[in-house]
Scaffold this active site. Sequence first.
Site: not given
Length: 575
Positions: A527, A391, A153, A450, A482, A446
């Site tokens: 992050w 990841e 990303d 998310y 992150e 996240y």
Amino acid sequence: MLKPRPTPTREQISLDGLWHFSVGDAFDPDTTLEAAVPASYNDLFTDPAIRDHVGWAWYRRTVRVPRGWTGERILVRVEAATHHGRVYVGDTLVAEHVGGYTPFDADITDLVTAGAEFRLTIGVNNELTEATIPPGTITVDQAGRKRQQYQHDFYNYAGLHRSVWLHSVPEVHVTDVTVVTDLDGMVHYEVEPASARVRILDASGAQVAVGADGVAKIENPTLWQPGAGYLYTLEASIDGHDIYEQPFGVRTVEVRGTDFLINGEPFYFTGFGKHEDTPVRGKGHDDAYLVHDFQLLDWIGANSFRTSHYPYAEEVMDFADRHGIVVIDETAAVGLNLAVVSGLTGAPPRQTFSPETFGDDTRDAHAQAIRELIARDKNHPSVVMWSLTNEPASNEDGAREYFEPLVKLARTLDPTRPLTYSAVMFAAAANDQIADLFDVLSINRYYGWYIATGDLATAEQYLEQDLRGWLARFGKPIMMSEYGADTQAGLHSIWDTPWTEEYQSAFLAMHHRVFDRIDGFVGEHVWNFADFQTSHGIHRVDGNKKGVFTRDRRPKAAAQELRRRWRELGHRKPA
């Protein structure tokens, strides 16, 4: 590979500046384009065919060898050609290198003459495949144009992102130096050739020790510490031939139980994942941004960062050494997770690790990336941990078979530093297959963005349960590598509204409450440091906006939230 340095026996000339430029299968001698080095070429030009080009791009210039270099070995040093580089003197190919973030040398001694000019051409190819690090795939559209897809990303910038040098070394010269230290001042070193004499100089240039049989002893050493980057110099010399000077710091790193120790003292990471990413330059290194970014790290109270998701320029590592900034150094192995691709595109899921996807060829490229990273950065005291990947699909079958040899390789190359990797959301404590191979659990999560979007109360419960599960199963130090929320600078709300500056601040504060409740938690890396460019997509509006600073380094409100917390912490977790 030793970094070129000017010494009494070595010289170097910067080849940075404007080069003739073209794209295509071969250099176009009629081109009128010029490109800056260092810089990505994608954002320099207005032609979308250049920005979106997939394949070879070419840089060319004329270089004059200093007349005093007669009898020397003459080399071209390319600090980064992303992702595949070729170097030509005239029409002769003299070096080729795959891997976009580590340097390589081209020995051109037999093709050039001291005092004379030669034509230097460097080709750069930006193609990513399932056998490259990072990986990607190439397709061809209906118009016959190559298209690059990739799993990471951030934008696939290409070009000569770092400096190019012409440098000289004597025919007989030092080829490698490795330094390992103890807190009592014992300096263990390996120098090639082994016959080289070694002495240790302090920061003032005074001799403080002489080496013998791979050991030197500094009496009452000044330690390299977070926030205080004291450096010594190991001078290796070959009588009548060569002198090489290697900076180093006296410090130790260790994982003990659930503590991360620097110089025997518990250390708590505060800082960011970052990117080499600025307007116009793309991934091109820039000393002005280097200084300003480190000033912002100091202003906000950060003591560390991760080189997400690739090795950074050597100037960055040197600066961190001098200023006592702690670094987690990462390979370019980002995107080893086909479940992410399936989730984003709706394509049928494929097994990530298999002969048809990421198999032996990918692992061989990954191993080479680890070798080159450790060879380049092994003497930096700022580097306290190697991160082998970001990841990966560590929850899938095949992950252990893929990673176990890579972990063994990294420990063989450097037994002195702990190892980590950053775990993706799909990998939980119950299903992760590789965490026991590593020393520190680095978790990317996240919740509140998310998952449980806009519901920070639920997100807080999910986060704490998740982190405690990792600690219960593995019993290792854990840190957040992150956590963040996309934020549009200037967008405000009195409610918990995603994308607002208030939500980003509340999101971070929620995480910090959880961190402070968990024993064995050793650090927090937000992050991201600054907004950065990504590929086009409906889930990204002019890039990733999770930065605490905008892409041009203006603070969002969350920067003040972090500053209040981090400047009080120092290097220790809240009691």
